[in-house]
Write a protein that holds these residues in place. Structure first.
Motif, PDB file in Angstrom:
ATOM      1  N   VAL A 159       0.848  -1.204   0.000  1.00 13.29           N
ATOM      2  CA  VAL A 159       0.000   0.000   0.000  1.00 13.29           C
ATOM      3  C   VAL A 159       0.876   1.243   0.000  1.00 13.29           C
ATOM      4  O   VAL A 159       1.777   1.395   0.830  1.00 13.29           O
ATOM      5  N   LEU A 160       0.610   2.132  -0.967  1.00 10.68           N
ATOM      6  CA  LEU A 160       1.288   3.424  -1.039  1.00 10.68           C
ATOM      7  C   LEU A 160       0.228   4.507  -0.794  1.00 10.68           C
ATOM      8  O   LEU A 160      -0.694   4.657  -1.586  1.00 10.68           O
ATOM      9  N   GLU A 161       0.374   5.212   0.320  1.00 14.72           N
ATOM     10  CA  GLU A 161      -0.588   6.279   0.639  1.00 14.72           C
ATOM     11  C   GLU A 161      -0.136   7.566  -0.029  1.00 14.72           C
ATOM     12  O   GLU A 161       0.906   8.106   0.314  1.00 14.72           O
ATOM     13  N   ASP A 162      -0.927   8.071  -0.982  1.00 19.29           N
ATOM     14  CA  ASP A 162      -0.644   9.373  -1.587  1.00 19.29           C
ATOM     15  C   ASP A 162      -1.321  10.436  -0.718  1.00 19.29           C
ATOM     16  O   ASP A 162      -2.497  10.746  -0.881  1.00 19.29           O
ATOM     17  N   GLY A 163      -0.529  10.950   0.229  1.00 15.47           N
ATOM     18  CA  GLY A 163      -1.049  11.936   1.176  1.00 15.47           C
ATOM     19  C   GLY A 163      -0.733  13.369   0.777  1.00 15.47           C
ATOM     20  O   GLY A 163      -0.631  14.246   1.636  1.00 15.47           O
ATOM     21  N   ALA A 164      -0.586  13.608  -0.533  1.00  8.39           N
ATOM     22  CA  ALA A 164      -0.244  14.960  -1.021  1.00  8.39           C
ATOM     23  C   ALA A 164      -1.236  16.000  -0.510  1.00  8.39           C
ATOM     24  O   ALA A 164      -0.872  17.132  -0.224  1.00  8.39           O
ATOM     25  N   GLN A 165      -2.518  15.586  -0.398  1.00  9.52           N
ATOM     26  CA  GLN A 165      -3.539  16.526   0.090  1.00  9.52           C
ATOM     27  C   GLN A 165      -3.937  16.222   1.526  1.00  9.52           C
ATOM     28  O   GLN A 165      -4.775  16.904   2.095  1.00  9.52           O
ATOM     29  N   GLY A 166      -3.350  15.195   2.084  1.00 11.92           N
ATOM     30  CA  GLY A 166      -3.869  14.686   3.357  1.00 11.92           C
ATOM     31  C   GLY A 166      -3.076  15.029   4.600  1.00 11.92           C
ATOM     32  O   GLY A 166      -3.520  14.732   5.720  1.00 11.92           O
ATOM     33  N   PHE A 167      -1.886  15.660   4.443  1.00 14.13           N
ATOM     34  CA  PHE A 167      -1.038  15.878   5.616  1.00 14.13           C
ATOM     35  C   PHE A 167      -1.796  16.654   6.690  1.00 14.13           C
ATOM     36  O   PHE A 167      -2.386  17.698   6.414  1.00 14.13           O
ATOM     37  N   GLY A 168      -1.781  16.114   7.916  1.00 13.09           N
ATOM     38  CA  GLY A 168      -2.495  16.760   9.011  1.00 13.09           C
ATOM     39  C   GLY A 168      -3.817  16.067   9.346  1.00 13.09           C
ATOM     40  O   GLY A 168      -4.359  16.248  10.424  1.00 13.09           O
ATOM     41  N   GLY A 169      -4.333  15.274   8.405  1.00 20.87           N
ATOM     42  CA  GLY A 169      -5.564  14.524   8.665  1.00 20.87           C
ATOM     43  C   GLY A 169      -5.272  13.272   9.486  1.00 20.87           C
ATOM     44  O   GLY A 169      -4.140  13.065   9.938  1.00 20.87           O
ATOM     45  N   GLY A 170      -6.288  12.434   9.661  1.00 18.76           N
ATOM     46  CA  GLY A 170      -6.052  11.208  10.421  1.00 18.76           C
ATOM     47  C   GLY A 170      -7.274  10.321  10.510  1.00 18.76           C
ATOM     48  O   GLY A 170      -8.372  10.677  10.090  1.00 18.76           O
TER      49      GLY A 170
END
Ligand SMILES: *Cc1c(COP(=O)(O)O)cnc(C)c1O
Length: 376
Positions: A159-170
């Motif tokens: 699994v590769l999480e593309d968190g380009a827009q997600g940093f800070g979420g959870g």
């Protein structure tokens, strides 16, 4: 009104940011200065992941990850059909097959049901070997990693999480960029945590992948930059950008994330009756890279956008075209009927002006115009 007002953020923390930039210039350590390592430690600590490896941008972060896993010609990588181009582009860059997967209407994120269906289909066709799931935290909300990780385990995929827009979420106590075997993010200026140019980072708990990624980002270096043991890239985060991020990180965690969530709540409270507002799942936390509403059809969406524009309110359609219909992927054959949700979303979504420094009066103004459109 700005779509994402970066000047207000700068004004709020100008002294710190100016000081950070000047100190790098005075030190002359423009490449791989001490701020880069300081930032990596800070981000690893924040996300709860063992290693953070910064790099030149979010696209490289994804590509380097696939390179570290030696993904190539015979491999299939599963990617949501509704995302920014990079998520699929990198799969083709390393020579693998992007298999696009439809998304969920209410979260915009990869659909677990369709993911399993597409994995099964790929096995049956037998031409490419399923290897990786790229799950995107679209618009700031983490993908459903509980389901994705279960599916990955079932089929033995990474699994590769593309968190380009997600940093800070959870999700629950766990932070975004900690959900994949490897996760990535982008510091493009308009992302939740942005720098003043291009920047990116990779996160992993694996010591082995950490070593490989650090080598890959500097020309596949071994003992030194002049000892090259694999084919890599030149993909480092500039020291100036690292210093800017260090300066901005504090306000991001202490204020901006919370303020973004307040702006989103105010929008949703105000708009709830007319249009479909974004939904955040129970136990999920969004970093609100975008605030995206859904209209009933393309005609209404385009009509609303036109009315907003006439009142000088910017809005953007993220995204106008599904991945499977991008010309760049034209060499592969995708079935139009496989993507009913993405096809429909591309016609109906509209992202509204959004940033943590938005004033109540500005939110009101946008909502008033939407009200007027709904009534008219
Ligand atoms: C922005 C973005 C990227 C790429 O990041 P860059 O830093 O612009 O290369 C990748 N994936 C998604 C989902 C993005 O939004």
């Amino acid at each position: 009104m700005e779509f994402r007002d970066l000047s207000r953020q700068y004004t709020a923390d100008r002294t710190q940011i100016d000081k950070a930039i000047c100190s790098v210039i005075q030190s002359n350590r423009f490449i791989s200065g001490p701020e880069v390592e300081q930032l990596e430690e800070k981000l690893a600590d924040y996300t709860g992941v063992k290693h953070c490896i910064t790099c030149a941008n979010g696209t490289d972060a994804l590509q380097l990850s696939l390179m570290a896993w030696k993904i190539g010609k015979e491999d299939a990588v599963f990617v949501p059909d509704f995302t920014f181009f990079s998520s699929g582009e990198v799969v083709s860059t390393v020579g693998a097959l992007p298999v696009f997967v439809d998304v969920d209407e209410s979260t915009f994120n990869i659909s677990s049901e369709d993911l399993e269906k597409k994995i099964e289909q790929t096995y049956v066709q037998g031409k490419y070997k399923p290897k990786v799931i790229i799950a995107v935290d679209l618009f700031g909300q983490p993908a459903n990693f509980i389901e994705i990780n279960r599916i990955a385990k079932k089929y033995g995929l990474l699994v590769l999480e593309d968190g380009a827009q997600g940093f800070g979420g959870g999700i629950g106590e766990k932070k975004a960029c900690s959900f994949g075997n490897i996760a990535t993010t982008s510091f493009f200026p308009a992302k939740p945590l942005g720098c003043y140019g291009d920047g990116g980072a990779i996160f992993t708990d694996s010591d082995e992948w950490d070593t490989i990624l650090r080598s890959l980002r500097v020309h596949g270096k071994g003992e030194s930059k002049y000892d090259n043991i694999r084919i890599g890239m030149n993909s480092r985060l500039d020291t100036i950008q690292a210093a800017i991020l260090l300066a901005k990180f504090q306000q991001f965690t202490e204020r901006e994330l919370e303020d973004s969530n307040k702006v989103a709540s105010e929008y949703s409270l105000r708009l709830n009756r007319g249009v479909s507002v974004p939904e955040v799942c129970n136990g999920f936390y969004s970093s609100w890279a975008q605030y995206t509403i859904r209209m009933e059809n393309k005609e209404r969406r385009d009509g609303l956008q036109k009315l907003l524009k006439e009142s000088n309110i910017p809005s953007i359609v993220y995204y106008q075209k599904p991945m499977h219909r991008q010309k760049a992927f034209g060499v592969h054959k995708y079935n139009e009927e496989d993507y009913p949700v993405t096809n429909s979303l591309c016609d109906r979504v509209l992202s509204l002006p959004f940033h943590p420094y938005m004033k109540k009066s500005e939110i009101e103004l946008v909502c008033d115009m939407i009200d007027r459109f709904m009534k008219g």
